[in-house]
Design a protein around this motif. Structure first.
Motif, PDB file in Angstrom:
ATOM      1  N   SER A 129      36.574  44.486  48.032  1.00  0.00           N
ATOM      2  CA  SER A 129      35.517  43.632  47.527  1.00  0.00           C
ATOM      3  C   SER A 129      34.709  43.354  48.628  1.00  0.00           C
ATOM      4  CB  SER A 129      36.140  42.295  47.264  1.00  0.00           C
ATOM      5  OG  SER A 129      35.247  41.570  47.180  1.00  0.00           O
ATOM      6  N   THR A 151      28.262  35.875  46.483  1.00  0.00           N
ATOM      7  CA  THR A 151      27.363  35.766  45.548  1.00  0.00           C
ATOM      8  C   THR A 151      27.177  37.305  45.133  1.00  0.00           C
ATOM      9  OG1 THR A 151      25.476  36.094  47.232  1.00  0.00           O
ATOM     10  CG2 THR A 151      26.044  33.913  46.201  1.00  0.00           C
ATOM     11  N   ASP A 152      26.857  37.582  43.751  1.00  0.00           N
ATOM     12  CA  ASP A 152      27.007  38.775  43.172  1.00  0.00           C
ATOM     13  C   ASP A 152      28.205  39.697  43.512  1.00  0.00           C
ATOM     14  OD1 ASP A 152      24.320  38.000  42.185  1.00  0.00           O
ATOM     15  OD2 ASP A 152      23.246  38.823  43.737  1.00  0.00           O
ATOM     16  N   ASN A 153      29.193  39.109  43.381  1.00  0.00           N
ATOM     17  CA  ASN A 153      30.421  39.966  43.640  1.00  0.00           C
ATOM     18  C   ASN A 153      31.186  40.260  42.420  1.00  0.00           C
ATOM     19  OD1 ASN A 153      32.633  41.082  44.679  1.00  0.00           O
ATOM     20  ND2 ASN A 153      32.886  39.578  46.457  1.00  0.00           N
ATOM     21  N   TRP A 154      30.940  41.384  41.665  1.00  0.00           N
ATOM     22  CA  TRP A 154      31.713  41.431  40.392  1.00  0.00           C
ATOM     23  C   TRP A 154      33.034  41.724  40.682  1.00  0.00           C
ATOM     24  CZ3 TRP A 154      29.320  40.976  35.948  1.00  0.00           C
ATOM     25  CH2 TRP A 154      28.007  41.033  35.933  1.00  0.00           C
ATOM     26  N   ILE A 204      35.190  39.855  42.330  1.00  0.00           N
ATOM     27  CA  ILE A 204      35.667  38.448  42.147  1.00  0.00           C
ATOM     28  C   ILE A 204      35.644  38.027  40.506  1.00  0.00           C
ATOM     29  CG2 ILE A 204      35.298  36.126  42.785  1.00  0.00           C
ATOM     30  CD1 ILE A 204      34.383  36.849  45.437  1.00  0.00           C
ATOM     31  N   ILE A 205      34.724  38.320  39.964  1.00  0.00           N
ATOM     32  CA  ILE A 205      34.797  38.165  38.570  1.00  0.00           C
ATOM     33  C   ILE A 205      35.676  38.866  37.778  1.00  0.00           C
ATOM     34  CG2 ILE A 205      32.992  38.536  36.527  1.00  0.00           C
ATOM     35  CD1 ILE A 205      30.749  37.909  38.177  1.00  0.00           C
ATOM     36  N   VAL A 206      35.885  40.161  38.165  1.00  0.00           N
ATOM     37  CA  VAL A 206      37.051  41.129  37.419  1.00  0.00           C
ATOM     38  C   VAL A 206      38.425  40.185  38.012  1.00  0.00           C
ATOM     39  CG1 VAL A 206      38.068  43.260  37.298  1.00  0.00           C
ATOM     40  CG2 VAL A 206      35.889  43.003  37.515  1.00  0.00           C
ATOM     41  N   ALA A 217      38.992  37.125  38.515  1.00  0.00           N
ATOM     42  CA  ALA A 217      39.151  35.924  37.780  1.00  0.00           C
ATOM     43  C   ALA A 217      39.458  35.999  36.299  1.00  0.00           C
ATOM     44  CB  ALA A 217      37.957  35.255  37.838  1.00  0.00           C
ATOM     45  N   LEU A 218      38.906  37.243  35.651  1.00  0.00           N
ATOM     46  CA  LEU A 218      39.343  37.548  34.425  1.00  0.00           C
ATOM     47  C   LEU A 218      40.772  38.066  34.165  1.00  0.00           C
ATOM     48  CD1 LEU A 218      36.090  39.456  33.401  1.00  0.00           C
ATOM     49  CD2 LEU A 218      36.757  37.227  32.317  1.00  0.00           C
TER      50      LEU A 218
END
Length: 114
Positions: free
Chosen positions: A79, A84-87, A89-91, A93-94
């Motif tokens: 990662s 901020t703008d860290n995809w 972390i979003i993946v 979380a999903l």
């Protein structure tokens, strides 16, 4: 099983912090993110053992959750070291939300089976 999960979690956390201290390219955000994933994965494993699930659900979840945890751990290692703008972390979380939903569905279905 509980002892194995706790021992593995503690060992992985110690190794992760040691790698964070020894490797200059391993940023502290990645260390914290991967440590959180290790703790979250072991929490899920302990929940699988605690919940009154049928044996088929338990055995399949004991296979699926470590694989998803390993994928999350790999993502956290590579990662970017910013929030901020860290995809990634979003993946991650999903994937965690998917794990929660999967555990909830397995629990509901397992309790309805007689």
């Amino acid at each position: 099983m509980k002892r194995i999960v706790l021992f593995t979690c503690a060992t992985l956390l110690v190794a992760n912090f040691l790698f964070g201290l020894l490797l200059s390219s391993y940023e502290w955000l990645n260390v914290l993110l991967s440590s959180g994933i290790i703790i979250l994965s072991s929490t899920f494993m302990l929940l699988i053992g605690i919940l009154p699930l049928k044996d088929g659900f338990k055995s399949s979840l004991y296979v699926i959750y470590p694989v998803l945890g390993f994928i999350e751990l790999l993502l956290s290692l590579f990662s970017p070291s910013r929030i901020t703008d860290n995809w990634v972390i979003i993946v991650i979380a999903l994937i965690v939300v998917f794990q929660l939903i999967l555990l909830l569905i397995a629990n509901v279905i397992s309790n309805k089976i007689k």
